[in-house]
Design a protein around this motif. Structure first.
Motif, mmCIF file in Angstrom:
data_model
loop_
_atom_site.group_PDB
_atom_site.id
_atom_site.type_symbol
_atom_site.label_atom_id
_atom_site.label_comp_id
_atom_site.label_asym_id
_atom_site.label_seq_id
_atom_site.Cartn_x
_atom_site.Cartn_y
_atom_site.Cartn_z
ATOM 1 N N PRO A 148 61.415 -128.300 96.188
ATOM 2 C CA PRO A 148 60.905 -126.987 95.788
ATOM 3 C C PRO A 148 59.638 -126.633 96.561
ATOM 4 C CG PRO A 148 61.251 -128.397 93.867
ATOM 5 C CD PRO A 148 61.410 -129.255 95.088
ATOM 6 N N ALA A 208 68.526 -126.707 87.520
ATOM 7 C CA ALA A 208 67.080 -126.850 87.701
ATOM 8 C C ALA A 208 66.380 -127.074 86.363
ATOM 9 C CB ALA A 208 66.518 -125.600 88.384
ATOM 10 N N LEU A 214 64.090 -130.328 85.217
ATOM 11 C CA LEU A 214 62.698 -130.212 84.766
ATOM 12 C C LEU A 214 62.527 -130.791 83.368
ATOM 13 C CD1 LEU A 214 61.846 -126.645 86.159
ATOM 14 C CD2 LEU A 214 61.182 -128.863 87.112
ATOM 15 N N ARG A 216 57.694 -125.439 83.007
ATOM 16 C CA ARG A 216 59.056 -125.143 83.473
ATOM 17 C C ARG A 216 59.167 -123.676 83.865
ATOM 18 N NH1 ARG A 216 60.939 -128.106 78.855
ATOM 19 N NH2 ARG A 216 61.775 -126.183 77.976
ATOM 20 N N ARG A 254 57.845 -123.087 87.295
ATOM 21 C CA ARG A 254 58.496 -123.780 88.405
ATOM 22 C C ARG A 254 60.006 -123.583 88.495
ATOM 23 N NH1 ARG A 254 55.108 -129.401 88.097
ATOM 24 N NH2 ARG A 254 53.078 -128.424 88.402
ATOM 25 N N ALA A 285 62.512 -124.530 91.658
ATOM 26 C CA ALA A 285 63.442 -125.632 91.390
ATOM 27 C C ALA A 285 64.887 -125.161 91.587
ATOM 28 C CB ALA A 285 63.234 -126.173 89.979
#
Length: 162
Positions: free
Chosen positions: A50, A123, A127, A137, A140, A144
């Motif tokens: 990422p 993703a 996470l 989360r 990101r 991700a």
């Protein structure tokens, strides 16, 4: 296959791979309505990581940020998530991704549009497995998801799965 401004835009992994005979670093994008998740892979197409999640704005500003990332990392090609419907058909979001890819053709890099139907779910699961808080989360998830999209594409490119 589409060619915009002399640049290959395709859903075909083989055509994309043929456009990059020496491999090279690729950038993956997960295009959201408010953010753009980025990811990058190594030149040998083994692993995707990422990158930054960018706040989406006017196309010119987004393109300038992407151009800088391309320059910094010597990007050779782009993989953009193509949000297909569950039956494989294309809806308005897929058409929007195709239009974004055509607009990015001015960057001069081959573009692979890759099925992203399960990228956000994958993703999110990853996470959660990292025991990441809900707030982290949310910050990101898009980058991700871009990494999941890019990893799927490079697995196919490196393994010859078309």
């Amino acid at each position: 296959m589409d060619v915009a401004q002399g640049v290959l835009i395709t859903t075909g992994a083989l055509l994309f791979r043929d456009a990059l005979p020496q491999g090279g670093v690729l950038m993956g994008l997960d295009l959201g309505t408010q953010t753009i998740g980025t990811a990058f892979c190594d030149g040998g197409w083994r692993f995707a990581s990422p990158g930054k999640t960018l706040k989406r704005g006017k196309f010119g500003a987004d393109k300038a940020v992407l151009e800088e990332l391309i320059r910094q990392r010597a990007i050779m090609g782009m993989v953009i998530g193509l949000p297909l419907n569950m039956d494989g058909s294309e809806g308005p979001r897929a058409q929007s991704s195709r239009a974004y890819a055509r607009n990015l053709a001015t960057l001069g890099l081959p573009i692979l549009l890759w099925d992203e139907r399960w990228s956000t779910t994958g993703a999110e699961r990853g996470l959660i497995e990292q025991d990441m808080s809900r707030a982290k989360r949310a910050e990101r998830i898009d980058s991700a998801a871009a990494a999941v999209i890019l990893q799927g594409a490079i697995d196919a490119l490196a393994g010859g799965l078309f």
